[in-house]
Structures are given as C-alpha cells and as structure tokens.
Design a protein around this motif. Structure first.
Motif, short mmCIF file in Angstrom:
data_model
loop_
_atom_site.label_atom_id
_atom_site.label_comp_id
_atom_site.label_asym_id
_atom_site.label_seq_id
_atom_site.Cartn_x
_atom_site.Cartn_y
_atom_site.Cartn_z
N VAL A 78 -14.22 -2.46 -7.16
CA VAL A 78 -14.11 -2.07 -5.74
C VAL A 78 -13.80 -3.30 -4.88
CG1 VAL A 78 -15.36 -1.10 -3.77
CG2 VAL A 78 -15.63 -0.08 -6.04
N VAL A 79 -14.48 -4.41 -5.16
CA VAL A 79 -14.21 -5.64 -4.42
C VAL A 79 -12.76 -6.07 -4.64
CG1 VAL A 79 -14.87 -8.05 -4.07
CG2 VAL A 79 -16.62 -6.36 -4.58
N GLY A 80 -12.29 -5.95 -5.87
CA GLY A 80 -10.90 -6.31 -6.17
C GLY A 80 -9.91 -5.45 -5.41
N LEU A 81 -10.19 -4.16 -5.34
CA LEU A 81 -9.31 -3.27 -4.58
C LEU A 81 -9.27 -3.65 -3.10
CD1 LEU A 81 -10.05 0.28 -6.06
CD2 LEU A 81 -7.92 -1.02 -6.21
N ILE A 82 -10.43 -3.94 -2.54
CA ILE A 82 -10.49 -4.30 -1.13
C ILE A 82 -9.80 -5.64 -0.89
CG2 ILE A 82 -12.01 -4.88 0.80
CD1 ILE A 82 -14.08 -2.93 -0.48
N ALA A 83 -10.09 -6.65 -1.72
CA ALA A 83 -9.48 -7.97 -1.53
C ALA A 83 -7.97 -7.91 -1.71
CB ALA A 83 -10.08 -8.98 -2.52
N GLY A 84 -7.52 -7.22 -2.74
CA GLY A 84 -6.08 -7.08 -2.95
C GLY A 84 -5.43 -6.27 -1.84
N GLY A 85 -6.09 -5.19 -1.44
CA GLY A 85 -5.56 -4.36 -0.35
C GLY A 85 -5.46 -5.12 0.96
N TRP A 86 -6.49 -5.90 1.28
CA TRP A 86 -6.48 -6.71 2.49
C TRP A 86 -5.31 -7.69 2.45
CZ3 TRP A 86 -8.29 -7.45 7.29
CH2 TRP A 86 -8.10 -8.71 7.86
N SER A 87 -5.15 -8.38 1.33
CA SER A 87 -4.10 -9.38 1.20
C SER A 87 -2.72 -8.75 1.35
CB SER A 87 -4.22 -10.09 -0.15
OG SER A 87 -5.45 -10.75 -0.27
N VAL A 88 -2.52 -7.61 0.72
CA VAL A 88 -1.23 -6.91 0.84
C VAL A 88 -1.01 -6.46 2.28
CG1 VAL A 88 0.03 -4.83 0.15
CG2 VAL A 88 -1.11 -6.23 -1.58
N ALA A 89 -2.06 -5.95 2.93
CA ALA A 89 -1.93 -5.51 4.32
C ALA A 89 -1.55 -6.68 5.23
CB ALA A 89 -3.24 -4.87 4.80
N VAL A 90 -2.15 -7.85 5.00
CA VAL A 90 -1.81 -9.03 5.80
C VAL A 90 -0.35 -9.41 5.56
CG1 VAL A 90 -2.24 -11.51 6.07
CG2 VAL A 90 -4.15 -9.92 6.03
N GLU A 91 0.08 -9.35 4.31
CA GLU A 91 1.49 -9.67 3.99
C GLU A 91 2.43 -8.70 4.70
OE1 GLU A 91 4.37 -12.08 2.56
OE2 GLU A 91 2.22 -12.39 2.30
N LEU A 92 2.12 -7.43 4.68
CA LEU A 92 2.96 -6.44 5.36
C LEU A 92 2.94 -6.66 6.87
CD1 LEU A 92 2.09 -3.27 3.25
CD2 LEU A 92 4.19 -4.66 3.15
N PHE A 93 1.80 -7.07 7.41
CA PHE A 93 1.68 -7.38 8.84
C PHE A 93 2.62 -8.53 9.21
CE2 PHE A 93 -1.05 -9.37 12.32
CZ PHE A 93 -0.64 -8.48 13.32
N GLN A 94 2.83 -9.46 8.28
CA GLN A 94 3.72 -10.59 8.55
C GLN A 94 5.15 -10.11 8.83
OE1 GLN A 94 3.35 -13.28 5.24
NE2 GLN A 94 1.18 -13.63 5.65
N ALA A 95 5.54 -8.98 8.26
CA ALA A 95 6.88 -8.45 8.47
C ALA A 95 7.11 -8.06 9.93
CB ALA A 95 7.13 -7.26 7.55
N THR A 96 6.04 -7.89 10.70
CA THR A 96 6.18 -7.51 12.11
C THR A 96 6.56 -8.70 12.99
OG1 THR A 96 3.87 -7.94 12.71
CG2 THR A 96 4.40 -5.74 11.84
N GLY A 97 6.31 -9.93 12.50
CA GLY A 97 6.57 -11.11 13.30
C GLY A 97 5.42 -11.52 14.19
N ILE A 98 4.42 -10.68 14.31
CA ILE A 98 3.27 -10.99 15.18
C ILE A 98 2.50 -12.21 14.69
CG2 ILE A 98 1.06 -10.12 16.05
CD1 ILE A 98 2.40 -7.30 16.08
#
Length: 132
Positions: free
Chosen positions: A61-81
């Motif tokens: 569960v921790v791995g899913l959350i940590a990986g999911g958070w990291s992927v979400a941050v990477e996708l957020f980078q695509a916004t330029g914000i």
C-alpha cells in the motif's frame, strides 16, 4: 515488525536518502544517470516519509501511494505550473520538479517496487535472541 521499530528504520532511511539526493542534486554533474538517481531517490524518500507517518500500512500500500504520488507530481509538471513556482521559490523544484519526462514515470514505478522489496526484506530479517 512493531510500528515503532519500522518508524525508526524509516527515519534513518529517509535521512540517508535525503542526504544522497542532495549529493546527487548539488555535487554530482548533471547527466542522465544523476537524473534517474534523483528520481528514484525522490520516490524512496516519499515511501520512507509515509512509513514514518503511517507505520502500520502494509508495504504494498505504501508503495502504491509513493509511486502514485510521484507519477502525479510528474504529470503535474506537464502543466508548467511547477516551473513557474520554482522561478519564484527555487527549493520548490526539489519537491515538484520542473519539467515533464515520461522516462521518470518508469523510474518512479521501479523505485517504488524496490522500496517495497527492501521494506519487506527488513521486516523479515531474523531477530537476534538476547544473550543470557
């Protein structure tokens, strides 16, 4: 493993990972290898921080959350914000990054898998019997 012990191990792991991440970011030359290392360390740091806060969560569960958070941050980078925020406050780049790279997503997933494996291995390590 008792939650207190798991939390303590995670604290030391987080300190080591943050130190390694700062060396990678501030000392080593910027190249593909250091970029990949930094990405992996980011996910492992998130993993360790989660274990410190929620030591009773199962490693998967921790791995899913940590990986999911990291992927979400990477996708957020695509916004330029994140890059705009980093221009105003440079340290934010250490948390949110600055530019999207699809390769990073693969690194995050692999790092989360390795972190889960390490957590499980540490949790299964043999306990020493007290000397009498």
């Amino acid at each position: 493993m008792p939650p207190t012990r798991r939390r303590t191990i995670a604290l030391f792991a987080l300190a080591a990972v943050v130190a390694a991440g700062l060396v990678v970011h501030l000392v080593l030359p910027s190249n593909t290898a250091t970029d990949i290392a930094g990405d992996a360390l980011y996910t492992v740091a998130v993993y360790a921080a989660l274990v410190m806060v929620l030591p009773r969560l199962r490693p998967f569960v921790v791995g899913l959350i940590a990986g999911g958070w990291s992927v979400a941050v990477e996708l957020f980078q695509a916004t330029g914000i994140p890059v705009d925020l980093a221009e105003r406050f440079r340290p934010i780049a250490l948390v949110l990054g600055t530019g999207f790279d699809a390769r990073d997503i693969v690194v995050y997933v692999c790092a989360a898998i390795v972190a889960v494996g390490a957590d499980v291995a540490v949790g299964r390590s043999p306990r020493r019997e007290p000397q009498r």
